[in-house]
Scaffold this active site. Structure first.
Site, PDB file in Angstrom:
ATOM      1  N   GLU A 426       0.835  -1.190   0.000  1.00  0.00           N
ATOM      2  CA  GLU A 426       0.000   0.000   0.000  1.00  0.00           C
ATOM      3  C   GLU A 426       0.878   1.251   0.000  1.00  0.00           C
ATOM      4  O   GLU A 426       1.766   1.392   0.833  1.00  0.00           O
ATOM      5  CB  GLU A 426      -0.850  -0.068   1.273  1.00  0.00           C
ATOM      6  CG  GLU A 426      -1.397   1.205   1.761  1.00  0.00           C
ATOM      7  CD  GLU A 426      -1.890   1.065   3.212  1.00  0.00           C
ATOM      8  OE1 GLU A 426      -1.632   0.024   3.862  1.00  0.00           O
ATOM      9  OE2 GLU A 426      -2.515   2.006   3.680  1.00  0.00           O
ATOM     10  N   ASP A 499      -0.553  -1.208   6.049  1.00  0.00           N
ATOM     11  CA  ASP A 499      -0.333  -0.647   7.382  1.00  0.00           C
ATOM     12  C   ASP A 499      -1.262  -1.289   8.395  1.00  0.00           C
ATOM     13  O   ASP A 499      -2.346  -1.751   8.050  1.00  0.00           O
ATOM     14  CB  ASP A 499      -0.627   0.867   7.378  1.00  0.00           C
ATOM     15  CG  ASP A 499       0.470   1.631   6.663  1.00  0.00           C
ATOM     16  OD1 ASP A 499       1.574   1.069   6.528  1.00  0.00           O
ATOM     17  OD2 ASP A 499       0.215   2.767   6.249  1.00  0.00           O
ATOM     18  N   ASP A 501      -3.230   0.004  10.355  1.00  0.00           N
ATOM     19  CA  ASP A 501      -4.191   1.011  10.822  1.00  0.00           C
ATOM     20  C   ASP A 501      -5.505   0.837  10.070  1.00  0.00           C
ATOM     21  O   ASP A 501      -5.679  -0.111   9.313  1.00  0.00           O
ATOM     22  CB  ASP A 501      -3.614   2.428  10.653  1.00  0.00           C
ATOM     23  CG  ASP A 501      -3.393   2.750   9.172  1.00  0.00           C
ATOM     24  OD1 ASP A 501      -3.723   1.899   8.315  1.00  0.00           O
ATOM     25  OD2 ASP A 501      -2.886   3.840   8.890  1.00  0.00           O
ATOM     26  N   ASP A 503      -6.952   2.553   7.588  1.00  0.00           N
ATOM     27  CA  ASP A 503      -6.901   2.563   6.121  1.00  0.00           C
ATOM     28  C   ASP A 503      -6.303   1.275   5.590  1.00  0.00           C
ATOM     29  O   ASP A 503      -6.750   0.733   4.586  1.00  0.00           O
ATOM     30  CB  ASP A 503      -6.083   3.754   5.622  1.00  0.00           C
ATOM     31  CG  ASP A 503      -6.849   5.052   5.782  1.00  0.00           C
ATOM     32  OD1 ASP A 503      -8.088   4.979   5.928  1.00  0.00           O
ATOM     33  OD2 ASP A 503      -6.214   6.123   5.776  1.00  0.00           O
TER      34      ASP A 503
END
Ligand code: 0RA
Length: 637
Positions: A426, A499, A501, A503
């Site tokens: 990503e 990641d 997180d 997103d």
């Protein structure tokens, strides 16, 4: 091990039964992972739900205590305590120690649930370090304690029950020599299940308290599954009031609730004896058949569908549909112990019959609703047609394009595809680190921009036209959809690296959904993985340590003790914060890394999640991504 007092033939049988459960938990509760752990609670709660279904109980309290012991308490009739004529011990002891004893004796009341989880509380007892049961019945309080399933004494009377008060209270502590690796109950998962149970068991109040975090929830739905549908549609534009169908057919209770929305997504859930049959089954098929038939009949009769128009397909009548079908069957048949799919063939006809009747009447009586539903079906039928044409075009084009590799792909040099890996990364900056950090001999990198998410929210079909996705399809070399050919696969391992997180988990869900819908074989054959980057870096005495979860971090800090003050702690917010060497060492080097293998059920789950993520309502989306992000950590290796 403590031996029971009367160590006769029956006891030996009991001990062997309990031993079998302890030796092979997989056979009885599906394993020793967190799912199995939750299963223990469901098994106990199911018994109380049975009492509610029998009309004998309207309140169930579930409490998780600080030590992770769990109390389940109901105001049902109480487990019978009289002496069992064959076994010559209290019925309570039999229920708790004999596999499958359940409710098959005593009152002889017909037991609606149990078909699936059906192993009975004795399995829970066997897998518990200790378990205590308190029964209020006939004016007395009865008590028995077990350790690893073995009674510590006969049933004792420990007091008087208040007038007319009856019920059962079970407290158990799972055995952590069986459920290892510091797993523990997850509030959100349990809440979801208890909410479902309350929806499909109208009139019962389920109170859930988690003393570990002091969170609590109470569920009571006067409207049963009608409330359920309203709840599911709480953030959507609905086209009409909820349609409700209820019928008893040949001793089987059938209930369905249906409401169309202006969304593209379908949210249909099925239950058999309050168990969420996630793989559907005959009740689900019965519902779908009925809806398609009634909509087509009405559309023809009213002239909304012209003679030259083809009938609506099942897909057309499913778009924007929110529905629950719930059946109560005295003898439910499931595909297997763990796979949750209802198999009773007769149920399909029963459900179709009940829904056709109620839904036809509903459309006759609500012509405005009927028109709105049929308009919606017409729109989705046309959109599907257009999407099909667009997709065919994309597939044909990408078949051509797959001859040329995408420019952004940093390919590896190895040609033996059994040794190669593709990292889907990503973001461009993380992509840069990965390109520098990788072993270019066998590792290829394909950076994707997060943008793929926002280009099209509603239809996955359209993301096929997206450049990032086209690059991915070309890089893999397999083609997609019907044209998929695994032998073209250019990498043995396809690794999603995002990641840790919100997103990141959003993008991961999207990719999983994409693979699930267009390349399921890639998953089934075990080629799809998720990389696990560390969450923390702790530097202590010039040495770097990487920790992959909060638990690991806490354990390490405890280990350092006072010395922890001299350590520096860094929390990674994204892959981009690691330099190429760190990324290699922690996440890409086969010698150190952990990869999670994606199985088809995880991907199916992502697919279900996807629609919710792509919807318009932001709040539930955020909430969901956060719980889902944690769940992904539990994929099998
Ligand atoms: C067997 C027979 C009867 C009730 C139960 C079992 C029963 C089991 C559990 C487990 C948790 N809560 C429960 N409540 C009841 C019927 C007894 C009668 O007819 O009085």
């Amino acid at each position: 091990m403590v031996q029971p007092a009367n160590y006769d033939a029956n006891s030996i049988q009991v001990l062997e039964g309990l031993e079998a459960v302890r030796r092979r938990p997989g056979m009885y509760v599906g394993g020793t992972d967190i799912k199995a752990l939750h299963h223990l609670i469901y098994e106990v709660v199911d018994n109380s739900i049975d009492e509610a279904l029998a009309g004998a109980c309207d309140r169930i309290n579930i409490t998780i205590h600080d030590d992770s012991s769990v109390t389940v308490e109901d105001n049902g009739r109480g487990i019978p305590v009289d002496i069992h004529p064959e076994k010559k011990v209290s019925a309570l002891t039999v229920v708790m120690t004999v596999l499958h004893a359940g409710g098959k004796f005593g009152g002889g009341g017909y037991k609606v649930s149990g078909g699936l989880h059906g192993v009975g509380v004795s399995a829970v007892n066997a897998l518990s370090e200790w378990c205590e049961v308190e029964v209020r019945r006939a004016g007395k309080i009865h008590f028995q304690r077990f350790e690893r399933g073995i009674p510590q004494s006969p049933v004792k009377e420990i007091g008087k029950a208040k007038d007319g008060i009856t019920g059962t209270r079970t407290t158990f502590k799972f055995d952590d020599t069986i459920f290892k690796d510091e797993i523990d109950y997850r509030f959100d998962t349990l809440v979801q299940r208890f909410r479902e149970m309350a929806f499909v068991t109208r009139g019962v109040t389920i109170h859930f308290l988690d003393e570990r975090s002091n969170r609590e929830m109470t569920f009571y739905f006067e409207g049963g599954i009608t409330s359920f549908v309203r709840y599911l549609n709480r953030n959507r534009q609905t086209l009409h009031p909820v349609m409700y169908a209820e019928k008893q057919v040949e001793g089987v209770g059938v209930e369905a609730a249906v409401q169309y929305t202006d969304a593209f997504t379908e949210s249909v859930y099925s239950f058999a004896n309050t168990i969420n049959t996630v793989d559907g089954g005959t009740h689900m098929t019965g519902l779908r058949t009925a809806l398609t038939r009634v909509v087509n009949d009405y559309a023809r009769k009213s002239g909304l569908l012209k003679e030259s128009d083809p009938n609506f397909t099942g897909d057309d009548t499913r778009e924007g549909l929110t529905a629950i079908v719930s059946i109560k069957h005295p003898d439910p048949q499931f595909e297997s112990q763990t796979k949750v799919k209802l198999m009773n063939p007769e149920v399909q006809t029963y459900v179709t019959q009940a829904v056709v009747e109620a839904f036809s009447t509903f459309l006759e009586e609500n012509p405005q609703a009927a028109r709105a539903i049929i308009q919606k079906c017409l729109t989705s039928s046309r959109a599907r047609d257009a999407a099909r044409k667009a997709r065919d075009l994309v597939i044909r084009k990408s078949a051509l394009e797959s001859l040329t590799l995408p420019g952004k792909l940093a390919d590896c040099s190895e040609r033996d595809t059994s040794k190669t890996e593709l990292y889907i990364v990503e973001g461009d900056s993380a992509g840069g680190s990965a390109k520098q950090g990788r072993d270019r001999h066998f590792q290829a990198i394909l950076p994707l921009r997060g943008k793929i998410l926002n280009t099209e929210r509603a239809r996955l079909d359209k993301i096929l036209g997206n450049n990032e996705v086209k690059a991915l399809i070309s890089a893999l070399g397999t083609g997609i959809g019907d044209g998929f050919d695994l032998s073209g696969l250019r990498y043995n391992r396809v690794i999603i690296m995002t990641d840790a997180d919100v997103d990141g988990s959003h993008i991961r869900t999207l990719l999983l959904t994409f693979f699930f819908r267009y390349m399921p074989k890639l998953i089934e054959e075990g080629h799809l993985y998720i990389a696990q980057p560390p969450l923390y870096r702790i530097e202590h005495k010039k040495q770097a340590h990487y920790l992959y979860s909060d638990t690991e971090k806490d354990a390490y800090m405890t280990e350092l003790g006072k010395d922890g003050e001299k350590a520096t702690l860094q929390r990674y917010k994204g892959l981009g914060e690691m330099n190429p060497v760190q990324l290699w060492e922690t996440t890409m080097n086969p010698a150190n890394r952990t990869l999670l293998l994606v199985n088809i059920e995880d991907a199916a789950e992502a697919d279900r999640t996807f629609d919710m993520l792509m919807g318009d309502a932001v709040d539930p989306r955020r909430k969901f991504i956060q719980t889902h992000a944690k769940r992904v950590r539990n994929l099998d290796i």
